[in-house]
Motif scaffolding. Structure first.
Motif, short mmCIF file in Angstrom:
data_model
loop_
_atom_site.label_atom_id
_atom_site.label_comp_id
_atom_site.label_asym_id
_atom_site.label_seq_id
_atom_site.Cartn_x
_atom_site.Cartn_y
_atom_site.Cartn_z
N UNK B 40 0.84 -1.20 0.00
CA UNK B 40 0.00 0.00 0.00
C UNK B 40 0.87 1.25 0.00
N UNK B 41 0.33 2.29 -0.56
CA UNK B 41 1.05 3.56 -0.67
C UNK B 41 1.54 4.04 0.71
N UNK B 42 2.79 4.45 0.76
CA UNK B 42 3.35 4.99 1.99
C UNK B 42 3.91 3.94 2.93
N UNK B 43 3.78 2.68 2.56
CA UNK B 43 4.26 1.60 3.44
C UNK B 43 5.74 1.32 3.23
N UNK B 44 6.39 0.88 4.30
CA UNK B 44 7.70 0.24 4.14
C UNK B 44 7.44 -1.26 4.29
N UNK B 163 10.82 8.56 -7.39
CA UNK B 163 9.95 7.42 -7.74
C UNK B 163 8.73 7.30 -6.84
N UNK B 164 7.71 6.63 -7.39
CA UNK B 164 6.50 6.37 -6.60
C UNK B 164 6.73 5.20 -5.65
N UNK B 165 7.66 4.33 -5.99
CA UNK B 165 8.02 3.23 -5.10
C UNK B 165 9.51 2.94 -5.28
N UNK B 166 10.18 2.65 -4.16
CA UNK B 166 11.62 2.38 -4.21
C UNK B 166 11.85 0.92 -3.84
N UNK B 167 12.58 0.21 -4.69
CA UNK B 167 12.93 -1.18 -4.39
C UNK B 167 14.38 -1.23 -3.91
N UNK B 196 6.90 5.06 -0.61
CA UNK B 196 6.62 3.63 -0.50
C UNK B 196 7.92 2.89 -0.75
N UNK B 197 8.27 2.01 0.16
CA UNK B 197 9.56 1.32 0.06
C UNK B 197 9.34 -0.20 0.10
N UNK B 198 9.94 -0.88 -0.88
CA UNK B 198 9.92 -2.34 -0.91
C UNK B 198 11.35 -2.77 -0.63
#
Lengths: 373, 319
Positions: B40-44, B163-167, B196-198
């Protein structure tokens, strides 16, 4: 386009910030030129002179022509190399061109024509022909000695009533010194090593460092990456060419002509050698092994493809192998274009080099693993 | 579609990553075996597991570096298997590959700008340098930096396109404890900025410290998911009362009627605690010679969760 420029600039900065890169791309070729130029550049202090004696009687030289050649020999100024009498002048000139190149000699041919002895005894007049490059300083000196020796011979014959006229024929081809031969070879060698090792480094080492993986997750495409690498190689190739030619001119007075074929060959080399490097980097995954593989490919090519000495001096089997080496066509093409002023041969070699370049860059691009699959 | 238009997220605009029944096979080897999860958006989000569990394969499928063999994965609403969607994903994600190194002879700033130039829009390099706390090293060549600083450059590079999400694939592997903490600090700053971080990791403490949601993966399958607290509560087992350095002598001095105690390294005595027992046990210990020993209550960790779920622990090296 801006992505490609960024890649070119990135490679270029990495290049000039590495002392070893500068050494291998600029200093090493110049060192080689100085070394080889000093060892082989000056050659013998005698002038090489090819001589064809067509004045035969029952297949042996007439006493007149024999005596004339004896006078030339006695000057001690010439290394005389005989050319078979049976050949036409054109055949003799072709032979001289090849043989002179093979042995790093000056291209000069003196022809004693058939009827030399009979003309002399009947009319006290005769002609001989001297073929040489009138723009070449050494040949001008040689001409003076030939004239002096000929006059001396004529005056000794019959109290200066005999005259021998020397027909001067200009040779289109130039006298090629070793250093003239060597400089295009050094350029070819530099293009080879910077191209192959550059590609092995950027495609092997960058893979190990995960730089390629990182780039593959951005909008950059594989083609843009390859174009960036090739663009960088072209800049490097141009720098090598200019620096080496300037150095050759400044130190050894080598004059080269940069023409359309030179540009074609630089483009071909900037595609061909990185292409070979990319193929290697894909077959040999570890960067260190790829480096070893690059050495294994470049060294034999350097020695067999006519970088340091003419391929004609190689054993037959090596000559055949050299025909399969891409560097052969780049070296030959550069010599034809820069030094020999042989547009027809330069064109052939440029076309072959461009063909090989297209093959290797396409193969390398297909084989290159941009994504992980 | 241009970078400025919102990504199409039909009906579920807060789902940044959606994975359903995802599989990846290499010949007979199944690297990822039918996993499902969402982010989900904003989650780590931490993908936690030992080496070879399938973490990197999964993250590289999401980064469009590998094609899945089965199932579906969407990033920002785009399908990772579709070529046209992959181009959109690449514009919008930030990636720090495992063991990433930037270009040796470029400076920190030049490296950030180099990778930034691959995107249409890039963030200001100096701001990123500030974010990863590398102001003093801005003009230093990458090769001259220590491992921890290099990793911070990698983090800056992964954020260069906003980015919208970082891996982040194993962002602290091989770093010393201090450098790890520094990287954690950067991730915390990202969280506070709402990124948001993966994250993939084999460090249990890292997942517990950083992640809002943890999925534990082993042998290509997700074996548990939830917040660290949920996982610990569900799979971590009981809290433990530790009596420091009491030794064998201390075991004999324990009052009767306690749960079965055991002696651990350095002579610590460990007593499993059931809910509501703590006060009684402490009171009874007060009557014994152990009353002057140091006593603490240890909460189970994700290490215990992994042990309970798989029957083994993950080493420091991730095996």
């Amino acid at each position: 386009m801006s992505r490609i420029i960024t890649i070119i600039v990135g490679h270029f900065k990495s290049w000039y910030r590495s002392k070893s890169n500068i050494f291998w791309t600029i200093a090493f070729p110049l060192l080689l030129i100085v070394l080889f130029g000093a060892i082989f550049g000056n050659g013998s202090t005698k002038f090489d002179l090819y001589l064809q004696n067509q004045d035969l009687s029952a297949n042996t030289p007439t006493p007149y022509s024999q005596a004339y050649i004896g006078v030339l020999n006695n000057t001690g100024a010439f290394n005389i190399h005989m050319v078979a009498a049976g050949q036409t002048v054109q055949q003799a000139l072709d032979f001289v061109k090849n043989d002179a190149q093979l042995h790093n000699r000056g291209q000069r041919l003196l022809v004693v024509p058939a009827g030399f002895a009979s003309e002399l005894s009947a009319t006290k007049k005769a002609n001989i022909s001297l073929y040489f490059d009138q723009s070449d300083q050494a040949s001008q000196s040689l001409k003076g000695i030939v004239f002096a020796a000929t006059n001396s011979y004529a005056s000794n014959l019959s109290n200066s009533t005999t005259s021998i006229d020397i027909q001067q024929q200009n040779l289109v081809t130039r006298n090629i010194r070793y250093i003239d031969f060597f400089i295009p070879g050094v350029i070819g060698m530099t293009l080879l090593t910077t191209g192959v090792f550059g590609a092995v480094n950027t495609n092997g080492r960058y893979r190990e460092l995960k730089i390629i993986k990182k780039l593959a997750t951005t909008p950059l495409s594989k083609i843009e990456w390859i174009l960036g690498m090739v663009g960088y190689q072209m800049i490097l190739a141009t720098i090598s060419l200019v620096v080496i030619l300037f150095f050759g001119y400044a130190i050894f007075g080598v004059t080269a002509t940069i023409d359309f074929y030179t540009v074609g060959l630089v483009v071909a080399a900037a595609l061909l050698f990185p292409g070979i490097g990319m193929v290697l980097a894909n077959f040999v995954k570890e960067a260190e092994s790829a480096d070893a593989a690059a050495n294994a490919i470049t060294f034999p090519m350097m020695f067999l493809a006519g970088t340091f000495w003419p391929r004609e001096t190689l054993p037959d089997i090596m000559k055949i192998i050299a025909n399969f080496m891409p560097l052969t066509y780049v070296n030959d093409g550069l010599r034809d274009a820069l030094i020999y002023a042989e547009p027809a041969q330069a064109l052939t070699n440029t076309i072959i080099a461009l063909g090989l370049a297209a093959f290797f860059i396409v193969l390398g691009s297909i084989l290159m693993n941009w994504k992980e699959e | 579609m241009s970078r400025d238009q919102p990504a199409p997220l039909p009906g579920q605009s807060d789902k940044i990553v959606q994975v359903e029944n995802l599989s990846k096979k290499y010949g007979d080897n199944i690297a990822v075996n039918g996993i499902s999860f969402s982010l989900t958006k904003g989650e780590v989000f931490a993908f936690l597991g030992p080496n070879g569990a399938g973490k990197t394969t999964t993250v590289e499928i999401l980064e469009c570096l590998r094609n899945p063999t089965g199932g579906q994965a969407k990033v920002l609403g785009y399908d990772v298997s579709k070529r046209s969607d992959q181009a959109e994903i690449r514009k919008r994600i930030g990636v720090l590959p495992q063991d990433f190194n930037a270009i040796d002879r470029l400076t920190v700033r030049e490296n950030i700008n180099y990778f930034g130039a691959m995107f249409k829009h890039q963030l200001d390099a100096d701001k990123l340098i500030e974010l990863v706390d590398l102001k003093d090293k801005r003009d230093e060549q990458f090769k001259k930096l220590s491992g921890g600083l290099k990793q911070r450059v990698g983090l800056a590079v992964s954020l260069v396109n906003d980015p919208d999400v970082v891996f982040l694939d194993e962002p602290t592997t091989g770093l010393d404890p201090r450098a790890r903490r520094d990287v954690w600090g950067v991730v915390e700053r990202l969280r506070s900025q709402g990124k948001t971080v993966f994250l993939t990791t084999h460090y249990m403490d890292e997942a517990e410290y950083l992640a809002d949601i943890v999925s534990i993966i082993d042998h290509g399958q997700i074996i548990a998911s939830g917040t660290p607290d949920q996982l610990i509560d569900t799979h971590g087992g009981k809290k433990t009362l530790i009596i420091r350095e009491a030794g064998e002598e201390g075991l004999k001095q324990l009052p009767p009627g306690l749960p079965k105690a055991e002696l651990r390294n350095a002579g610590d005595i460990a007593i499993p605690l059931n809910n509501g027992e703590l006060t009684n046990i402490l009171m009874s210990l007060g009557q014994t010679p152990l009353h002057d020993k140091e006593i603490e209550v240890r909460r189970p960790t994700l290490d215990d969760v992994f042990l309970n779920l798989t029957g083994r622990r993950v080493s420091e090296e991730g095996n």
